[in-house]
Scaffold this motif. Structure first.
Motif, PDB file in Angstrom:
ATOM      1  N   GLY A   1       0.810  -1.207   0.000  1.00  0.00           N
ATOM      2  CA  GLY A   1       0.000   0.000   0.000  1.00  0.00           C
ATOM      3  C   GLY A   1       0.846   1.260   0.000  1.00  0.00           C
TER       4      GLY A   1
ATOM      5  N   LYS B   1       2.402   1.816  -3.319  1.00  0.00           N
ATOM      6  CA  LYS B   1       1.436   1.867  -4.427  1.00  0.00           C
ATOM      7  C   LYS B   1       1.803   0.829  -5.496  1.00  0.00           C
TER       8      LYS B   1
ATOM      9  N   GLN C   1      -5.473   1.290  -0.396  1.00  0.00           N
ATOM     10  CA  GLN C   1      -4.286   2.147  -0.366  1.00  0.00           C
ATOM     11  C   GLN C   1      -3.731   2.446  -1.760  1.00  0.00           C
ATOM     12  N   GLY C   2      -4.336   1.845  -2.797  1.00  0.00           N
ATOM     13  CA  GLY C   2      -3.912   2.176  -4.149  1.00  0.00           C
ATOM     14  C   GLY C   2      -3.246   1.063  -4.930  1.00  0.00           C
TER      15      GLY C   2
ATOM     16  N   GLU D   1      -3.171  -1.930  -7.359  1.00  0.00           N
ATOM     17  CA  GLU D   1      -4.105  -2.168  -8.467  1.00  0.00           C
ATOM     18  C   GLU D   1      -4.810  -3.521  -8.361  1.00  0.00           C
TER      19      GLU D   1
END
Length: 295
Positions: free
Chosen positions: A205, A208, A263-264, A266
């Motif tokens: 997270g 990213k 948290q981003g 994918e």
């Protein structure tokens, strides 16, 4: 060598192109644990796969567990673990062994395997560079006799409070492959043992990452008929937890997936680490392995 015709080998390599383009210069966090860590042949194949990802332009970050190895060392030293509500209590003596095994022997063994495969691995833990400060964890359990809920002090067990990626950013994108032990630092400079899945989710997270891969001893998330669910949205996952389809030890794994996605990250994959070259099959072919979770 094997009996695959050279033309077939070329075709297989060519078909990896779109996947290599998708992940070029992207970060992939791999939580490495379970039987794949104990079997030396699988461990060496895993290390080779990490080197291949690096050579192909990806940025793998490895987070490892070590429950069986910790248990074996505690037994060897005659240290008995206490349990409450099915949860291990990590006292001062136990956390010393946990740190020794995780940040010491296991971490450096994985580093050695990756280096032997031609890579350049660097072993770190959450205490290095104050990467992962953690807070104490407590759990509530319901007493089966009185039906009263009580809080259990698990000792030196923590959960990430934040992740400082400065040190990792010095390593990622260069030639090195970071190998992280899930040992974190407390506010007073002490040690917390952190669940490896939780640690990997926090790292993914914060970075990213394009993908978080959780290597386990199961094929992935199963439906009520015990068939693999190939793809799962967060909303669907919450429904399956609510209706009991996802239960037991799979619940915290799925919750880690949801956290990482929030948290981003994918996509997150829960997959069977016992499958040889499982990571390559998941990332570089269209034959996905395990359960892919997404928003």
């Amino acid at each position: 060598m094997n009996d695959i015709p050279i033309s077939e080998t070329a075709r297989i390599l060519s078909e990896a192109l779109p996947f290599l383009q998708r992940y070029d210069d992207e970060i992939v966090v791999v939580k490495y644990g379970g039987h794949a860590m104990i079997d030396p042949d699988l461990a060496r194949k895993f290390a080779r796969d990490m080197v291949m990802l690096k050579v192909c332009g990806l940025n793998p970050v490895v987070v490892h567990g070590g429950g069986p190895q910790i248990e074996a060392m505690l037994k060897k030293l005659g240290i008995k673990s206490e349990f409450a509500g099915g949860l291990r209590i990590t006292d001062a003596k136990t956390v010393e062994i946990v740190e020794m095994v995780l940040a010491g022997s296991i971490n450096k063994q994985i580093v050695g395997y990756i280096n032997a495969a031609g890579g350049k691995a660097i072993g770190l833990c959450g205490k290095d560079g104050n990467m992962v400060p953690a807070r104490k964890v407590s759990r509530s359990v319901v007493d089966p006799d009185s039906n009263i809920e009580k809080v259990i002090d698990l000792g030196f067990v923590g959960e990430p409070e934040k992740v400082d990626v400065n040190m990792l950013n010095q390593v990622i994108g260069r030639e090195m492959i970071p190998v992280l032990a899930p040992v974190a630092t407390s506010a007073n400079g002490g040690t917390f043992n952190v669940n490896a899945d939780t640690f990997a989710g926090a790292i993914a997270g914060a970075l990213k990452a394009k993908r978080l891969l959780l290597l386990t001893d199961v094929t992935g998330v199963l439906d009520n008929s015990k068939n693999l669910i190939a793809e799962l949205s967060v909303a669907d996952a919450r429904k399956l937890i609510a209706d009991g389809t996802i239960s037991g030890g799979m619940i915290p794994k799925v919750e880690t997936c949801i956290y990482a996605l929030d948290q981003g990250v994918e996509g997150v994959v829960i997959m069977d680490g016992k499958v040889p070259h499982a990571v390559l099959l998941e990332l570089l072919t269209d034959h996905g392995v395990g359960t892919l979770m997404h928003r």
